[in-house]
Write an enzyme that holds these catalytic residues in place. Structure first.
Site, PDB file in Angstrom:
ATOM      1  N   LYS A   1     -35.589  -5.485  88.726  1.00  0.00           N
ATOM      2  CA  LYS A   1     -36.698  -4.542  88.882  1.00  0.00           C
ATOM      3  C   LYS A   1     -37.736  -5.016  89.898  1.00  0.00           C
ATOM      4  CE  LYS A   1     -38.795  -6.044  84.473  1.00  0.00           C
ATOM      5  NZ  LYS A   1     -37.658  -6.900  84.054  1.00  0.00           N
TER       6      LYS A   1
ATOM      7  N   HIS B   1     -35.113 -10.482  75.346  1.00  0.00           N
ATOM      8  CA  HIS B   1     -36.350 -10.446  74.541  1.00  0.00           C
ATOM      9  C   HIS B   1     -36.074 -10.175  73.062  1.00  0.00           C
ATOM     10  CE1 HIS B   1     -38.632 -10.730  78.180  1.00  0.00           C
ATOM     11  NE2 HIS B   1     -38.182  -9.581  78.655  1.00  0.00           N
TER      12      HIS B   1
ATOM     13  N   ASN C   1     -45.958  -5.268  86.785  1.00  0.00           N
ATOM     14  CA  ASN C   1     -45.406  -6.578  86.440  1.00  0.00           C
ATOM     15  C   ASN C   1     -45.220  -7.463  87.665  1.00  0.00           C
ATOM     16  OD1 ASN C   1     -44.530  -8.120  84.130  1.00  0.00           O
ATOM     17  ND2 ASN C   1     -42.449  -8.015  84.936  1.00  0.00           N
TER      18      ASN C   1
END
Length: 251
Positions: free
Chosen positions: A117, A187, A140
């Site tokens: 990303k 995660h 981010n």
């Protein structure tokens, strides 16, 4: 109940400080609370003092609960006790992306995925800038969204890299173009299972309309249900198959 112009922010890192500054510019009362000691982030206190925000370090006290809105930084899970207490009291829980988006006039391209990303976000920003558009790249990667939200007007475009953490607790966030590159297990210390992680990623398209576009990886079986779950126009991309409405590689 405190007024809507009172905010508590959990986390005094990049996005927490940026949204605090954004809200202070509006004259809101802001209280920033960080679980880490102050010496873990020595530049935070001078910045908070300069903007006129109240703060605490080394833990979250009940002062956090004296606001109408609780803003979670990406690294703060909503399972910690102070967030649960806020929910029980009916305090609105949201995040920095939601706050910044509600004040941003520019159309948003939002990009997420387990891998790739940052590269895709930077490349998208590069292409748009070189096409002559006033382009901001944030989220981010690079600057926090709150740092550029007010600068981006209707003639600009904002390209956001978003993690699953930044998609939690969005309520009205609506990207004109949403992109999901891929989803693989990650995660899992934050999410109870892989399905919960996938749902967090899928939130990127929650508020899209038929006038918006969703771009997705048609080769990723974990995204196979995505087009049907969104009302946006879905455009796939593939390295293995020809797509009737999308991008693919031939020969």
């Amino acid at each position: 109940m405190p007024t809507e112009t009172t905010y508590s922010i959990l986390g005094a890192a990049r996005s927490g400080l940026a949204v605090a500054a954004l809200l202070r510019r509006e004259g809101a009362r802001v209280f920033v609370s960080d679980s880490k000691p102050a010496d873990a982030n020595p530049t935070a206190i001078p910045r908070l003092r300069a903007m006129g925000a109240d703060y605490e370090f080394g833990g979250h006290t009940n002062t956090v609960l004296q606001s109408a809105v609780l803003i979670l930084s990406p690294g703060v899970p909503d399972t910690i006790p102070i967030v649960s207490q806020a929910a029980e009291r009916g305090i609105r829980i949201t995040n920095e992306i939601e706050i910044a988006a509600s004040r941003c006039r520019a159309p948003i391209i939002a990009i997420t995925g387990t891998n790739g990303k940052t590269t895709t976000t930077e490349l998208t920003g590069f292409i748009l800038r070189n096409s002559g558009l006033n382009t901001f790249v944030a989220g981010n990667v690079g600057l926090a969204f709150s740092e550029i939200a007010l600068q981006a007007d209707e003639q600009s475009v904002v390209v956001l890299e978003l993690s699953s953490f930044q998609l939690e607790h969005i309520q009205t966030f609506r990207p004109r173009v949403a992109m999901i590159l891929n989803v693989t297990p990650d995660h899992l210390d934050r999410y109870p299972n892989f399905e919960a992680y996938v749902r967090a990623k899928f939130r990127i398209t929650t508020n899209q309309t038929p006038a918006d576009t969703l771009i997705y990886n048609a080769d990723d079986h974990n995204l196979s249900s995505l087009p049907a779950s969104s009302v946006a126009r879905a455009i796939g991309f593939s390295l293995t198959q020809a797509l009737p409405d999308g991008a693919f590689v031939r020969n």
